[in-house]
Design a protein around this motif. Structure first.
Motif, short mmCIF file in Angstrom:
data_model
loop_
_atom_site.label_atom_id
_atom_site.label_comp_id
_atom_site.label_asym_id
_atom_site.label_seq_id
_atom_site.Cartn_x
_atom_site.Cartn_y
_atom_site.Cartn_z
N SER A 66 -5.83 7.85 -1.30
CA SER A 66 -5.41 6.45 -1.39
C SER A 66 -5.90 5.62 -0.21
O SER A 66 -5.99 4.39 -0.31
CB SER A 66 -3.88 6.37 -1.47
OG SER A 66 -3.44 6.94 -2.69
N VAL A 67 -6.23 6.26 0.90
CA VAL A 67 -6.75 5.54 2.06
C VAL A 67 -8.06 4.84 1.69
O VAL A 67 -8.36 3.75 2.17
CB VAL A 67 -6.95 6.49 3.26
CG1 VAL A 67 -7.69 5.82 4.39
CG2 VAL A 67 -5.60 7.00 3.75
N ALA A 68 -8.83 5.44 0.79
CA ALA A 68 -10.10 4.85 0.35
C ALA A 68 -9.88 3.59 -0.48
O ALA A 68 -10.79 2.78 -0.62
CB ALA A 68 -10.90 5.87 -0.45
N GLY B 122 2.71 5.87 -2.46
CA GLY B 122 3.85 6.78 -2.63
C GLY B 122 4.13 7.08 -4.09
O GLY B 122 4.36 8.24 -4.46
N ILE B 123 4.08 6.05 -4.92
CA ILE B 123 4.29 6.27 -6.36
C ILE B 123 3.20 7.17 -6.92
O ILE B 123 3.47 8.11 -7.67
CB ILE B 123 4.34 4.92 -7.11
CG1 ILE B 123 5.63 4.18 -6.74
CG2 ILE B 123 4.22 5.11 -8.62
CD1 ILE B 123 5.67 2.74 -7.20
N TRP C 187 0.84 -1.20 0.00
CA TRP C 187 0.00 0.00 0.00
C TRP C 187 0.87 1.25 0.00
O TRP C 187 0.65 2.17 -0.79
CB TRP C 187 -0.94 0.02 1.21
CG TRP C 187 -1.84 1.20 1.17
CD1 TRP C 187 -3.06 1.27 0.56
CD2 TRP C 187 -1.61 2.51 1.72
NE1 TRP C 187 -3.60 2.53 0.70
CE2 TRP C 187 -2.72 3.30 1.40
CE3 TRP C 187 -0.56 3.08 2.43
CZ2 TRP C 187 -2.82 4.64 1.79
CZ3 TRP C 187 -0.66 4.40 2.81
CH2 TRP C 187 -1.78 5.17 2.49
N PHE C 188 1.87 1.30 0.89
CA PHE C 188 2.74 2.48 0.95
C PHE C 188 3.51 2.68 -0.35
O PHE C 188 3.68 3.81 -0.80
CB PHE C 188 3.72 2.39 2.13
CG PHE C 188 3.12 2.89 3.42
CD1 PHE C 188 2.78 4.21 3.59
CD2 PHE C 188 2.90 2.01 4.46
CE1 PHE C 188 2.22 4.67 4.77
CE2 PHE C 188 2.34 2.45 5.65
CZ PHE C 188 2.00 3.78 5.80
N GLY D 101 0.10 16.24 -3.25
CA GLY D 101 0.65 14.98 -2.76
C GLY D 101 -0.05 14.48 -1.51
O GLY D 101 -0.36 13.30 -1.38
N VAL D 102 -0.31 15.40 -0.58
CA VAL D 102 -1.02 15.03 0.66
C VAL D 102 -2.43 14.55 0.33
O VAL D 102 -2.90 13.53 0.85
CB VAL D 102 -1.05 16.21 1.64
CG1 VAL D 102 -1.98 15.94 2.81
CG2 VAL D 102 0.36 16.51 2.15
N LEU D 103 -3.12 15.28 -0.54
CA LEU D 103 -4.47 14.87 -0.93
C LEU D 103 -4.47 13.52 -1.64
O LEU D 103 -5.37 12.71 -1.45
CB LEU D 103 -5.12 15.94 -1.81
CG LEU D 103 -5.46 17.25 -1.10
CD1 LEU D 103 -5.97 18.28 -2.10
CD2 LEU D 103 -6.47 17.03 0.00
#
Length: 81
Positions: A67-69, A23-24, A18-19, A60-62
């Motif tokens: 991506s959490v979803a 991240g990519i 996931w990370f 990037g933060v958004l």
């Protein structure tokens, strides 16, 4: 299931995947936002680099929060297995 309960490799591998995928995706989003923000200036000397950096960082933060979803890359890999 038992490996998850013992802190085994399955859960750690999922987080790692996931990370990596998030991240990519976030880095691509940052690069695209920076390119679009710089491209909005008529001349390179007119680029407001503070605005470019803050817009790219926010994107990037958004992207990470989105991506959490869920990440289609991870779901597709799970379906293939």
């Amino acid at each position: 299931f038992e490996e998850d309960m013992k802190g085994g490799g399955i859960m750690k591998n999922d987080w790692k995947r996931w990370f990596q995928a998030a991240g990519i995706r976030a880095l691509k989003t940052v690069a695209q936002t920076a390119a679009a923000t710089v491209g909005a200036s008529t001349l390179l000397s007119e680029v407001n680099w503070g605005v470019v950096c803050s817009a790219a960082l926010l994107a990037g933060v958004l992207s990470l929060l989105t991506s959490v979803a869920g990440l289609p890359e991870i779901q597709t890999a799970d379906e293939d297995e």
